[in-house]
Scaffold this motif. Structure first.
Motif, PDB file in Angstrom:
ATOM      1  N   GLN A 278      28.557 -16.523  55.010  1.00 29.33           N
ATOM      2  CA  GLN A 278      27.752 -16.105  53.844  1.00 29.33           C
ATOM      3  C   GLN A 278      26.995 -14.817  54.143  1.00 29.33           C
ATOM      4  N   ARG A 279      26.451 -14.712  55.345  1.00 32.30           N
ATOM      5  CA  ARG A 279      25.729 -13.506  55.719  1.00 32.30           C
ATOM      6  C   ARG A 279      26.650 -12.278  55.684  1.00 32.30           C
ATOM      7  N   GLU A 280      27.869 -12.447  56.214  1.00 34.03           N
ATOM      8  CA  GLU A 280      28.813 -11.328  56.218  1.00 34.03           C
ATOM      9  C   GLU A 280      29.183 -10.913  54.802  1.00 34.03           C
TER      10      GLU A 280
ATOM     11  N   LEU B 234      27.346 -11.259  52.129  1.00 37.91           N
ATOM     12  CA  LEU B 234      26.205 -10.573  51.513  1.00 37.91           C
ATOM     13  C   LEU B 234      26.046  -9.157  52.052  1.00 37.91           C
ATOM     14  N   GLU B 235      26.312  -8.975  53.338  1.00 36.47           N
ATOM     15  CA  GLU B 235      26.225  -7.629  53.911  1.00 36.47           C
ATOM     16  C   GLU B 235      27.241  -6.691  53.267  1.00 36.47           C
ATOM     17  N   LYS B 236      28.442  -7.219  53.069  1.00 38.58           N
ATOM     18  CA  LYS B 236      29.470  -6.406  52.401  1.00 38.58           C
ATOM     19  C   LYS B 236      29.071  -6.100  50.963  1.00 38.58           C
ATOM     20  N   LEU B 237      28.532  -7.116  50.277  1.00 42.49           N
ATOM     21  CA  LEU B 237      28.093  -6.908  48.902  1.00 42.49           C
ATOM     22  C   LEU B 237      26.977  -5.871  48.855  1.00 42.49           C
TER      23      LEU B 237
END
Length: 372
Positions: free
Chosen positions: A334-336, A338-341
């Motif tokens: 999920q963190r990855e 969100l970082e991409k988003l």
């Protein structure tokens, strides 16, 4: 020295009523009384002038003569002469109510009013309800038939006031009429108290009352139940019972006049993409449509789902304030994501983050204008 107009002395017009005269005299007499102004000769003169004006204007015959002929019409009638007799009676008449005086002998006493604090749920306050309350009351003692004496004998005449209920207390030139300290103004005393009621003639008990709560009441409102207070004495009427409303705090809604407010948390995804939520009201559930791009703090109005005011008027609304909840306890995946988003959103600049872009521009201009 020329005499001042008596109406001017009391600060009144010629059409002043007896109540106006008494009120003005009370105020001025308290201000200029010699006991309050020791050694002040001017205050003493004004006090005598005020007293004389009151004597004349509260006597119908003297007032009529004064209105027609002025000072000449009353100088020969005992008016207009400071220090004339009858002052103590006038003073006690004006101030008797301040010191608890009562004229005309012992009278009836109205029962005391009572207050009952009633706590309601928000639902019952908004929709109205009927409830039963238990309140303290008094009932006539059967052992003495309400007379307070053993065997039901009548109380004896008070030896202090001789049955009048009040006494006069002389303090210098003051003559104050007040309730008799021995009998409390009843004119009679209980010498052989009843064992059941202790001489009161009544026994404390409780009673149940049905109370109808109208729809729309709020904290601070009162409902009067006429005649449900303490019973009167010596044949006097009973007092009233006032039911004081207090509405309990609700876990979801807060009342704001005729409106209800609530806070609705929504997910980050719903705020960005939009969606439909089901929100509660006091009359059921309603669907709330959230448009895409909704910002935290946005207030949505649901018409007619508030409160119908108890004193009349249109029904209020339900105001739902949405709060965007930031995700917590994210997994690595999920963190990855969100970082991409976040990277793609940053590339879009003002298109995706108009408020952030605007704020950053203002902050940059602010620092550029600073002179260090």
């Amino acid at each position: 020295m020329a005499k001042r107009d008596y109406y001017e002395v009391l600060g009144l017009q010629k059409n002043a009523s007896e109540a106006d005269l008494k009120k003005a005299y009370r105020r001025l007499a308290m201000k200029y009384h010699p006991d309050r102004n020791p050694g002040d000769a001017e205050a003493e003169i004004q006090f005598k002038e005020i007293k004389t004006a009151y004597e004349v204007l509260t006597d119908p015959q003297k007032r009529a003569a004064y209105d027609q002929f002025g000072h000449a019409g009353v100088d020969g009638m005992g008016g207009g002469q400071p220090g004339a007799g009858g002052f103590s009676d006038i003073f006690s008449d004006v101030f008797g109510d301040i010191f608890g005086g009562r004229r005309g002998g012992p009278g009836v006493y109205r029962g005391a009013d009572l207050r009952y604090n009633l706590e309601l749920s928000l639902e019952d306050a908004v929709n109205g309800t009927e409830t039963t309350i238990r309140v303290p009351t008094w009932h006539v003692c059967e052992a003495c038939d309400g007379k307070g004496q053993k065997g039901g004998r009548a109380p004896e005449t008070c030896p202090t006031c001789h049955g009048h209920g009040d006494v006069r207390v002389q303090q210098g030139f003051f003559s104050i009429q007040q309730s008799c300290p021995r009998c409390g103004g009843t004119g009679s005393v209980v010498t052989d108290p009843c064992d059941s009621c202790g001489g009161q003639g009544k026994i404390k008990d409780t009673k149940d009352l049905s109370v109808r709560i109208p729809a729309g009441v709020d904290t601070g409102d009162r409902i009067r139940l006429s005649g449900e207070g303490e019973p009167g004495e010596r044949g006097g009427p009973p007092g009233d019972l006032y039911v004081q409303i207090m509405v309990r705090e609700h876990p979801i809604f807060v009342r704001d006049g005729e409106h209800l407010r609530c806070q609705v948390p929504i997910s980050y995804v719903t705020a960005a993409l939009g969606g439909e939520l089901e929100v509660p009201t006091l009359s059921g559930r309603v669907a709330l449509r959230v448009p895409e791009g909704t910002q935290s703090g946005k207030v949505f109005r649901v018409r007619g789902k508030g409160v119908k005011p108890v004193r009349g008027g249109p029904q209020g609304d339900l105001l739902c304030r949405v709060v965007v909840e930031t995700p917590v306890n994210l997994t690595r995946e999920q963190r990855e994501l969100l970082e991409k988003l976040g990277e793609t959103l940053d590339d879009g600049g003002e298109r995706h983050n108009p408020q952030t872009t605007s704020w950053l521009d203002k902050a940059r201009r602010f620092f550029e204008d600073l002179k260090f």
